[in-house]
Design a protein around this motif. Structure first.
Motif, PDB file in Angstrom:
ATOM      1  N   GLY A   1       0.809  -1.220   0.000  1.00  0.00           N
ATOM      2  CA  GLY A   1       0.000   0.000   0.000  1.00  0.00           C
ATOM      3  C   GLY A   1       0.837   1.261   0.000  1.00  0.00           C
ATOM      4  N   GLY A   2       2.155   1.125   0.222  1.00  0.00           N
ATOM      5  CA  GLY A   2       3.066   2.254   0.111  1.00  0.00           C
ATOM      6  C   GLY A   2       3.666   2.378  -1.270  1.00  0.00           C
ATOM      7  N   LYS A   3       3.270   1.469  -2.158  1.00  0.00           N
ATOM      8  CA  LYS A   3       3.680   1.508  -3.566  1.00  0.00           C
ATOM      9  C   LYS A   3       2.490   1.780  -4.478  1.00  0.00           C
ATOM     10  N   ILE A   4       1.324   1.243  -4.079  1.00  0.00           N
ATOM     11  CA  ILE A   4       0.091   1.381  -4.849  1.00  0.00           C
ATOM     12  C   ILE A   4      -1.017   1.775  -3.878  1.00  0.00           C
ATOM     13  N   SER A   5      -1.643   2.895  -4.085  1.00  0.00           N
ATOM     14  CA  SER A   5      -2.664   3.358  -3.148  1.00  0.00           C
ATOM     15  C   SER A   5      -3.928   2.512  -3.279  1.00  0.00           C
ATOM     16  N   VAL A   6      -4.396   2.014  -2.152  1.00  0.00           N
ATOM     17  CA  VAL A   6      -5.512   1.061  -2.129  1.00  0.00           C
ATOM     18  C   VAL A   6      -6.794   1.768  -1.689  1.00  0.00           C
ATOM     19  N   PRO A   7      -7.891   1.653  -2.435  1.00  0.00           N
ATOM     20  CA  PRO A   7      -9.155   2.273  -2.034  1.00  0.00           C
ATOM     21  C   PRO A   7      -9.599   1.818  -0.647  1.00  0.00           C
ATOM     22  N   HIS A   8     -10.212   2.737   0.081  1.00  0.00           N
ATOM     23  CA  HIS A   8     -10.721   2.505   1.430  1.00  0.00           C
ATOM     24  C   HIS A   8      -9.601   2.338   2.467  1.00  0.00           C
ATOM     25  N   LEU A   9      -8.358   2.562   2.049  1.00  0.00           N
ATOM     26  CA  LEU A   9      -7.227   2.520   2.985  1.00  0.00           C
ATOM     27  C   LEU A   9      -6.330   3.749   2.757  1.00  0.00           C
ATOM     28  N   LEU A  10      -6.959   4.881   2.474  1.00  0.00           N
ATOM     29  CA  LEU A  10      -6.169   6.043   2.050  1.00  0.00           C
ATOM     30  C   LEU A  10      -5.215   6.579   3.118  1.00  0.00           C
ATOM     31  N   PRO A  11      -5.611   6.733   4.396  1.00  0.00           N
ATOM     32  CA  PRO A  11      -4.636   7.193   5.392  1.00  0.00           C
ATOM     33  C   PRO A  11      -3.454   6.231   5.513  1.00  0.00           C
ATOM     34  N   TYR A  12      -3.757   4.945   5.477  1.00  0.00           N
ATOM     35  CA  TYR A  12      -2.724   3.916   5.566  1.00  0.00           C
ATOM     36  C   TYR A  12      -1.778   4.003   4.367  1.00  0.00           C
ATOM     37  N   SER A  13      -2.330   4.005   3.171  1.00  0.00           N
ATOM     38  CA  SER A  13      -1.500   4.026   1.971  1.00  0.00           C
ATOM     39  C   SER A  13      -0.663   5.299   1.887  1.00  0.00           C
ATOM     40  N   GLY A  14      -1.284   6.444   2.122  1.00  0.00           N
ATOM     41  CA  GLY A  14      -0.553   7.701   2.020  1.00  0.00           C
ATOM     42  C   GLY A  14       0.623   7.765   2.973  1.00  0.00           C
ATOM     43  N   SER A  15       0.411   7.312   4.211  1.00  0.00           N
ATOM     44  CA  SER A  15       1.486   7.362   5.207  1.00  0.00           C
ATOM     45  C   SER A  15       2.561   6.323   4.928  1.00  0.00           C
ATOM     46  N   LYS A  16       2.164   5.183   4.363  1.00  0.00           N
ATOM     47  CA  LYS A  16       3.166   4.168   4.000  1.00  0.00           C
ATOM     48  C   LYS A  16       3.998   4.614   2.794  1.00  0.00           C
ATOM     49  N   PHE A  17       3.393   5.360   1.855  1.00  0.00           N
ATOM     50  CA  PHE A  17       4.175   5.966   0.778  1.00  0.00           C
ATOM     51  C   PHE A  17       5.258   6.849   1.376  1.00  0.00           C
ATOM     52  N   ALA A  18       4.894   7.647   2.371  1.00  0.00           N
ATOM     53  CA  ALA A  18       5.867   8.539   3.016  1.00  0.00           C
ATOM     54  C   ALA A  18       6.975   7.737   3.683  1.00  0.00           C
ATOM     55  N   LEU A  19       6.620   6.629   4.326  1.00  0.00           N
ATOM     56  CA  LEU A  19       7.620   5.790   4.985  1.00  0.00           C
ATOM     57  C   LEU A  19       8.575   5.171   3.979  1.00  0.00           C
ATOM     58  N   VAL A  20       8.063   4.732   2.824  1.00  0.00           N
ATOM     59  CA  VAL A  20       8.939   4.161   1.799  1.00  0.00           C
ATOM     60  C   VAL A  20       9.985   5.182   1.365  1.00  0.00           C
ATOM     61  N   GLY A  21       9.559   6.408   1.115  1.00  0.00           N
ATOM     62  CA  GLY A  21      10.505   7.452   0.712  1.00  0.00           C
ATOM     63  C   GLY A  21      11.526   7.757   1.797  1.00  0.00           C
ATOM     64  N   LEU A  22      11.059   7.824   3.038  1.00  0.00           N
ATOM     65  CA  LEU A  22      11.955   8.077   4.166  1.00  0.00           C
ATOM     66  C   LEU A  22      12.968   6.953   4.308  1.00  0.00           C
ATOM     67  N   SER A  23      12.494   5.726   4.231  1.00  0.00           N
ATOM     68  CA  SER A  23      13.351   4.560   4.421  1.00  0.00           C
ATOM     69  C   SER A  23      14.411   4.461   3.330  1.00  0.00           C
ATOM     70  N   GLU A  24      14.006   4.644   2.084  1.00  0.00           N
ATOM     71  CA  GLU A  24      14.962   4.556   0.983  1.00  0.00           C
ATOM     72  C   GLU A  24      16.013   5.667   1.072  1.00  0.00           C
ATOM     73  N   GLY A  25      15.578   6.865   1.462  1.00  0.00           N
ATOM     74  CA  GLY A  25      16.528   7.966   1.608  1.00  0.00           C
ATOM     75  C   GLY A  25      17.528   7.739   2.727  1.00  0.00           C
ATOM     76  N   PHE A  26      17.063   7.195   3.856  1.00  0.00           N
ATOM     77  CA  PHE A  26      17.974   6.898   4.966  1.00  0.00           C
ATOM     78  C   PHE A  26      18.987   5.841   4.557  1.00  0.00           C
ATOM     79  N   ARG A  27      18.550   4.856   3.785  1.00  0.00           N
ATOM     80  CA  ARG A  27      19.500   3.829   3.340  1.00  0.00           C
ATOM     81  C   ARG A  27      20.632   4.465   2.527  1.00  0.00           C
ATOM     82  N   SER A  28      20.273   5.325   1.587  1.00  0.00           N
ATOM     83  CA  SER A  28      21.277   5.953   0.722  1.00  0.00           C
ATOM     84  C   SER A  28      22.320   6.714   1.528  1.00  0.00           C
ATOM     85  N   GLU A  29      21.872   7.364   2.597  1.00  0.00           N
ATOM     86  CA  GLU A  29      22.789   8.204   3.368  1.00  0.00           C
ATOM     87  C   GLU A  29      23.587   7.427   4.414  1.00  0.00           C
ATOM     88  N   LEU A  30      23.076   6.259   4.810  1.00  0.00           N
ATOM     89  CA  LEU A  30      23.722   5.522   5.899  1.00  0.00           C
ATOM     90  C   LEU A  30      24.606   4.369   5.432  1.00  0.00           C
TER      91      LEU A  30
END
Length: 339
Positions: A174-203
């Protein structure tokens, strides 16, 4: 001409073989043992978090788990300790930065610095957009984005100082593909994916490997504790039936083993489950088509209900959700402290 074709095929095969050998070599070089390591699992008292804690305890890790639900916290602590695990349990709201600071400081004092962090705490509110409010989105962002950020910021200095560390962020398909009826979940998981990938690059330069996990549906039993809104009984019914279906969902233990392996070898990302891998690959090729396909899925889901109040899944049970059709969900809930 035929000779050139065969030569090209041989060279291509040799190139693929060399790449696979290089990957295996790098993977083995990164191999990480969990024995006597201090591991913090947020949301480690039930569902996937508890399954991960059990498996890591078997591998000799020293565990710290946290939750906001005291009875589940004590039950999980008692179970892990009875099996011989070294375990600390914290009543901690990980969306509160000061509580996170206090918890990590106590872990460091009693078990040593956190060497493995697994950000697993989560919340799900299932319901149509018409019944969602700003608080639903804010809550999801606090738990899925700010909480992992707070925990990472607390443990990273010690990891960098040692030149070694593992961080696992449990995101979602749901952090890669937004799922109907789970919008708060999907939107926040999209944010986590971006945060996680960015931290990996820097660490990476500091020997700290951040792994992003994108599971599809998992049979952890957690559907009972998801929030539902709108036509609550209908929302819980579709969610529970999907979660219980072995064709659509992945067994919790299978998912946990794959997560631990991804952490052990410092993988950048792992997408769990055939369905999640398929839809993710399709979205990568045809993002617009998949998004419109989700619009068709939305039309099959329950329409809006009256009001924006919410209940837990177990408060919206129906004869169908308590039938043999959901037996795998019920079994997982009983096994994984979700009752």
């Amino acid at each position: 001409m035929e000779k050139n074709k065969k030569t090209s095929l041989l060279l291509a095969g040799a190139g693929v073989g060399a790449l696979l050998a290089l990957r295996a070599l790098r993977r083995n070089k990164r191999e990480f043992s969990f024995k006597d390591r201090t591991v913090l699992i947020t949301g480690g008292t039930r569902g996937l978090g508890l399954v991960l804690a059990r498996m890591l305890a078997e591998q000799g890790a020293k565990l710290a788990i946290c939750s906001r639900t005291k009875d589940q916290l004590e039950a999980a602590r008692a179970e892990l300790a009875s099996g011989g695990a070294t375990v600390l349990a914290f009543d901690c709201d990980v969306s509160d930065q000061q509580q996170v600071k206090t918890m990590v400081a106590e872990i460091k004092e009693k078990l040593g610095p956190v060497e493995v962090l697994i950000n697993n705490a989560g919340v799900i509110s299932a319901g149509p957009l018409d019944n969602l409010n700003l608080a639903d989105f804010e809550e999801a962002m606090k738990i899925h984005y700010w909480a992992p950020l707070y925990t990472m910021l607390e443990v990273i200095p010690d990891m960098k100082a040692r030149g070694e560390g593992r961080i696992v962020n449990i995101a979602s398909i749901g952090g890669k593909i937004s799922v109907p009826h789970l919008l708060p979940y999907s939107g926040s998981k999209f944010a986590l994916v971006g945060l996680s990938e960015g931290f990996r690059s820097e660490l990476l330069q500091h020997g700290v490997y951040v792994t992003t996990i994108n599971p599809g549906l998992m049979r952890t039993g957690s559907a009972r504790n998801a929030f539902v809104k709108g036509q609550k009984e209908k929302e819980y019914t579709w969610f529970a039936l999907a979660d219980a279906n072995p064709i659509l969902s992945l067994k919790a233990e299978t998912a946990a083993r794959q997560i631990i392996d991804a952490c052990r070898y410092g993988e950048a990302e792992a997408t769990l489950g055939f369905n999640a891998k398929f839809i993710s690959g399709l979205h990568g090729l045809f993002p617009g088509m998949v998004t419109d396909l989700m619009g068709l899925v939305n039309q099959l889901l329950p329409g809006p209900g009256v009001g924006d109040d919410r209940v837990r899944g177990y408060q919206a049970e129906t004869p169908l959700t308590q039938s043999p059709l959901t037996a795998p969900l019920q079994e997982a809930a009983a096994k994984n402290n979700e009752l």
